[in-house]
Structures are given as C-alpha cells and as structure tokens.
Design an enzyme around this catalytic site. Structure first.
Site, PDB file in Angstrom:
ATOM      1  N   SER A 132       0.822  -1.215   0.000  1.00  0.00           N
ATOM      2  CA  SER A 132       0.000   0.000   0.000  1.00  0.00           C
ATOM      3  C   SER A 132       0.853   1.261   0.000  1.00  0.00           C
ATOM      4  CB  SER A 132      -0.905   0.025   1.234  1.00  0.00           C
ATOM      5  OG  SER A 132      -1.647  -1.159   1.310  1.00  0.00           O
ATOM      6  N   GLU A 247      -3.683 -14.751   1.460  1.00  0.00           N
ATOM      7  CA  GLU A 247      -3.696 -13.774   2.550  1.00  0.00           C
ATOM      8  C   GLU A 247      -4.884 -13.949   3.482  1.00  0.00           C
ATOM      9  OE1 GLU A 247      -2.714  -9.875   1.210  1.00  0.00           O
ATOM     10  OE2 GLU A 247      -2.914  -8.993   3.194  1.00  0.00           O
TER      11      GLU A 247
HETATM   12  C1  LIG Z   1      -5.301  -4.262   9.607  1.00  0.00           C
HETATM   13  C2  LIG Z   1      -4.628  -3.805   8.344  1.00  0.00           C
HETATM   14  C3  LIG Z   1      -3.349  -4.253   8.046  1.00  0.00           C
HETATM   15  C4  LIG Z   1      -2.722  -3.840   6.870  1.00  0.00           C
HETATM   16  N1  LIG Z   1      -1.453  -4.297   6.604  1.00  0.00           N
HETATM   17  C5  LIG Z   1      -0.851  -3.924   5.465  1.00  0.00           C
HETATM   18  C6  LIG Z   1       0.468  -4.408   5.158  1.00  0.00           C
HETATM   19  O1  LIG Z   1       1.085  -5.150   5.936  1.00  0.00           O
HETATM   20  N2  LIG Z   1       1.039  -4.018   4.003  1.00  0.00           N
HETATM   21  C7  LIG Z   1       0.410  -3.195   3.116  1.00  0.00           C
HETATM   22  O2  LIG Z   1       0.987  -2.910   2.077  1.00  0.00           O
HETATM   23  N3  LIG Z   1      -0.837  -2.699   3.386  1.00  0.00           N
HETATM   24  C8  LIG Z   1      -1.476  -3.046   4.531  1.00  0.00           C
HETATM   25  N4  LIG Z   1      -2.738  -2.562   4.819  1.00  0.00           N
HETATM   26  C9  LIG Z   1      -3.340  -1.591   3.927  1.00  0.00           C
HETATM   27  C10 LIG Z   1      -4.497  -2.158   3.140  1.00  0.00           C
HETATM   28  O3  LIG Z   1      -4.060  -3.056   2.168  1.00  0.00           O
HETATM   29  C11 LIG Z   1      -5.251  -0.964   2.576  1.00  0.00           C
HETATM   30  O4  LIG Z   1      -5.820  -0.310   3.691  1.00  0.00           O
HETATM   31  C12 LIG Z   1      -6.313  -1.358   1.617  1.00  0.00           C
HETATM   32  O5  LIG Z   1      -5.731  -1.761   0.401  1.00  0.00           O
HETATM   33  C13 LIG Z   1      -7.299  -0.205   1.373  1.00  0.00           C
HETATM   34  O6  LIG Z   1      -6.613   0.934   0.983  1.00  0.00           O
HETATM   35  P1  LIG Z   1      -6.861   2.352   1.680  1.00  0.00           P
HETATM   36  O7  LIG Z   1      -6.771   2.183   3.152  1.00  0.00           O
HETATM   37  O8  LIG Z   1      -5.968   3.342   1.025  1.00  0.00           O
HETATM   38  O9  LIG Z   1      -8.385   2.703   1.376  1.00  0.00           O
HETATM   39  P2  LIG Z   1      -8.998   3.312   0.041  1.00  0.00           P
HETATM   40  O10 LIG Z   1      -8.545   2.524  -1.137  1.00  0.00           O
HETATM   41  O11 LIG Z   1      -8.740   4.780   0.026  1.00  0.00           O
HETATM   42  O12 LIG Z   1     -10.523   3.045   0.284  1.00  0.00           O
HETATM   43  C14 LIG Z   1     -11.286   3.829   1.218  1.00  0.00           C
HETATM   44  C15 LIG Z   1     -12.755   3.496   1.033  1.00  0.00           C
HETATM   45  O13 LIG Z   1     -13.172   3.801  -0.315  1.00  0.00           O
HETATM   46  C16 LIG Z   1     -13.753   2.663  -0.930  1.00  0.00           C
HETATM   47  N5  LIG Z   1     -13.384   2.640  -2.347  1.00  0.00           N
HETATM   48  C17 LIG Z   1     -12.132   2.649  -2.854  1.00  0.00           C
HETATM   49  N6  LIG Z   1     -12.176   2.645  -4.199  1.00  0.00           N
HETATM   50  C18 LIG Z   1     -13.488   2.626  -4.547  1.00  0.00           C
HETATM   51  C19 LIG Z   1     -14.175   2.610  -5.797  1.00  0.00           C
HETATM   52  N7  LIG Z   1     -13.528   2.618  -6.957  1.00  0.00           N
HETATM   53  N8  LIG Z   1     -15.515   2.581  -5.772  1.00  0.00           N
HETATM   54  C20 LIG Z   1     -16.197   2.579  -4.603  1.00  0.00           C
HETATM   55  N9  LIG Z   1     -15.592   2.595  -3.386  1.00  0.00           N
HETATM   56  C21 LIG Z   1     -14.261   2.624  -3.362  1.00  0.00           C
HETATM   57  C22 LIG Z   1     -13.181   1.460  -0.193  1.00  0.00           C
HETATM   58  O14 LIG Z   1     -14.053   0.342  -0.248  1.00  0.00           O
HETATM   59  C23 LIG Z   1     -13.072   2.003   1.228  1.00  0.00           C
HETATM   60  O15 LIG Z   1     -14.295   1.896   1.907  1.00  0.00           O
HETATM   61  C24 LIG Z   1      -3.385  -2.958   5.981  1.00  0.00           C
HETATM   62  C25 LIG Z   1      -4.673  -2.506   6.293  1.00  0.00           C
HETATM   63  C26 LIG Z   1      -5.289  -2.922   7.453  1.00  0.00           C
HETATM   64  C27 LIG Z   1      -6.685  -2.413   7.761  1.00  0.00           C
END
Ligand SMILES: Cc1cc2nc3c(=O)[nH]c(=O)nc-3n(C[C@H](O)[C@H](O)[C@H](O)COP(=O)(O)OP(=O)(O)OC[C@H]3O[C@@H](n4cnc5c(N)ncnc54)[C@H](O)[C@@H]3O)c2cc1C
Length: 300
Positions: A132, A247
């Site tokens: 991410s 995963e």
């Molecule tokens: C407990 C935990 C552990 C994690 N560990 C890791 C790790 O070890 N390594 C790593 O790389 N990452 C890690 N992550 C990150 C995780 O992979 C990301 O949080 C995830 O990919 C979502 O990305 P974001 O948080 O940027 O949310 P966003 O992508 O910004 O999404 C935010 C909201 O918008 C919605 N959304 C997004 N796009 C759309 C769309 N096109 N249409 C409609 N709705 C949409 C989503 O459903 C969500 O509700 C972790 C996350 C968590 C919660």
C-alpha cells in the site's frame, strides 16, 4: 462420506494441541490478536520463541515440497492452525510462512526458492508486506514507488504505508513500478528486499494511545539485486494476485472463536441472575446455540 479424523490424524492433532497448550502458559498478557505480536517487545520475543520451537519440529514448512525443507501434509497444516488458533499462539510469520512461502513455491524461480524458502522454514527471517501507498490502497496498481533497473540492480524511490510489523521485519516483499511507460498492471515487478538496505527508513505509525503494529516505509535510492524478483519483470501483478489468494485464510481465527464460545458458556454457567445461572435463560441458550451452529458451519 466419513469426515472423522483417522487415528494418525488424531495423534497428530493431539501433538499440535499439547505443544500449543504448553506455550500458552508463557503467553504475555498483553498479546491480543494476530497483529499484537508486533506491538510490544515482550510479545515479539514470545512470537520468536514459538517460531523457533515450531521450526525445530518442522511445523513452519508443513505441506511444502520436501526439496525445500517441507514436512507433513495439508491436513497437518490445518490441524496445526486449529491448535494455534484455539490457544492463541503466534510463532507463524503471517507474511513469510503464511503468504510468501506458498507464493514462491507457485511462482518463484528455482534460484529464489532455494535461497528464500529454507530460512523461512528455520524461522531465521521475518517478513513484511510492502504494497500500500498513500495514494494506492484498493487501487493498488495505481502505485507510484519506482524501481528502476540499472545493471544488476533496481534503484527504489518512493513511499509505502500501513506496513504491518515493518519495524520488526528482517526482509520485505513489495510491488514497485518498473516501467514508467507500459500500461497499468503490466508495469509492476514483485521484489524481495533486505530491510537493512541503506536508504530504507521505517517509521512506526502511533495510535492515539501509543504503539501500533503499522508503519510507513520510505525508500531513498535503495539498491536491490535484480535477481531478487519473483516472476517476470513488469509482470508482478500476477504474483500479487497469487499472494493475495493466500492472505485471507481464517483457520486460526475460527478456532479462536471456538475458544471464546467455550469461555462464554462457562461464564453463563457460573454467573447467576435472579438466583439462576445465565445458561438457564432461554434467550441466552438460544443465542449461544445459534453461535455454535454458525461456528460449526464456518469450520466445515
Ligand atoms: C489491519 C490492516 C493491516 C494492513 N497491513 C498492510 C500491510 O502489511 N502491508 C500493506 O501494504 N498494506 C497493509 N494494509 C493496507 C491495506 O491493504 C489498505 O488499507 C487497503 O488496500 C485499502 O486501501 P486504503 O486504506 O488506502 O483505502 P482506500 O482505497 O482509500 O478506500 C477507502 C474506502 O473507499 C472505498 N473505495 C475505494 N475505491 C473505490 C471505488 N472505486 N468505488 C467505490 N468505493 C471505493 C473502499 O471500499 C473504502 O471503503 C493494511 C490494512 C489494514 C486495515
């Protein structure tokens, strides 16, 4: 069809449960949940202690091909996960053992498998996931951290975030943009890198109430050997998909809920309301029966 365990499987199950029951006696009180191991030093030390014990028994490489240190079979892996879940025991690196190893077995070159699988089986190397980015989460393929090939190396620049346990990890697996002109999903490469490489800065993300298991990871001209890729250059998206399939296994979580339900039943038997144990209340009995059915279905 007979779903009972064979006598051999029952014996193996007992072996896994006995080992985890013993380890539970040493478990730090502050260790809660899968990601709890990354938060406090005592929890991380306990995780490493369990990992070394399991490695000695060959339990970190269950159902791997024997040529890379594999032991046991798939049913052993299931029974071991159940034992750990029930007793809340860590010791299995969720990233190295849980995700990367099966991905390497499926998608890694012979050279990569031989170099990286045995240290995972021996609990010598702990891993983190570097996917991410601040502007690439759900839409991971939109990531912008670059790994530009120069001779026998990639030079990495950019930032990752939400990387669980990156401050504890020895190595990380990540996905990086290696072709600035190619179309989306065909411009990324899956790379393995030593977290001690110069130019990597790991910053833990703090919760309002203190430590968290998550980090930001910054890359500033980080040089990684080009041989450390999994799959083909610019075809890392296929490897990401393979790894993502490993995963979300939830065997350990289901067994932790079985344990929680047992404790709930015990509480309801021991706690009285209006002179009667809670477990005599038909509403509570009904709710517990529902939970038991749902858990049994989840396990099946
Ligand atoms: C407990 C935990 C552990 C994690 N560990 C890791 C790790 O070890 N390594 C790593 O790389 N990452 C890690 N992550 C990150 C995780 O992979 C990301 O949080 C995830 O990919 C979502 O990305 P974001 O948080 O940027 O949310 P966003 O992508 O910004 O999404 C935010 C909201 O918008 C919605 N959304 C997004 N796009 C759309 C769309 N096109 N249409 C409609 N709705 C949409 C989503 O459903 C969500 O509700 C972790 C996350 C968590 C919660």
């Amino acid at each position: 069809m007979d779903f009972e365990l064979t006598d051999e499987q029952k014996a193996r199950r007992k072996e896994f449960f006995d080992a985890c029951k013993e380890l539970e006696k040493l478990k730090p009180l502050r260790l809660v949940g899968i990601e709890g191991v990354f938060e406090y030093d005592e929890c991380w030390e306990f995780h490493l202690h369990c990992a070394r014990q399991f490695a000695q028994k060959g339990w970190l490489s269950l159902a791997w091909p024997p040529e890379y240190g594999g032991t046991g079979n798939m049913m052993d892996r299931v029974l071991f996960a159940e034992a750990r879940g029930y007793h809340g025991i860590p010791g299995v690196d969720i990233f190295g053992v849980g995700m990367l190893a099966p991905t390497l077995i499926q998608a890694g070159s012979e050279e990569v498998k031989k170099e990286f699988l045995p240290p995972i089986a021996r609990a010598e190397v702990m891993w983190c996931e570097l996917w991410s980015e601040p502007n690439a989460g759900s839409d991971l393929a939109a990531l912008s951290t670059t790994a530009i090939r120069k001779g026998d190396e990639y030079i990495i620049n950019g930032q990752k975030t939400w990387n669980t346990g990156a401050h504890r990890a020895d190595w990380g697996f990540g996905v990086f943009k290696t072709d600035l002109n190619a179309r989306k999903h065909h411009n990324l490469t899956f790379i393995l890198l030593d977290m001690k490489t110069p130019g990597i800065t790991v910053k833990p993300i703090r919760y309002m109430d203190g430590d968290s298991p998550f980090c930001e990871v910054y890359f500033d001209d980080v040089r990684v050997p080009a041989k450390n890729i999994v799959g083909q250059e610019n075809e890392g998206w296929a490897v990401v998909n393979t790894l993502a399939g490993f995963e979300r296994s939830s065997l350990t979580e289901i067994m932790s809920l079985v344990r929680a339900l047992e404790e709930l039943v015990k509480f309801c038997n021991e706690t009285k309301r209006n002179g009667q144990p809670l477990s005599r209340d038909p509403v509570i009995r009904n709710r517990i029966a529902q939970l038991a059915c749902e858990l049994e279905a989840a396990r099946a």
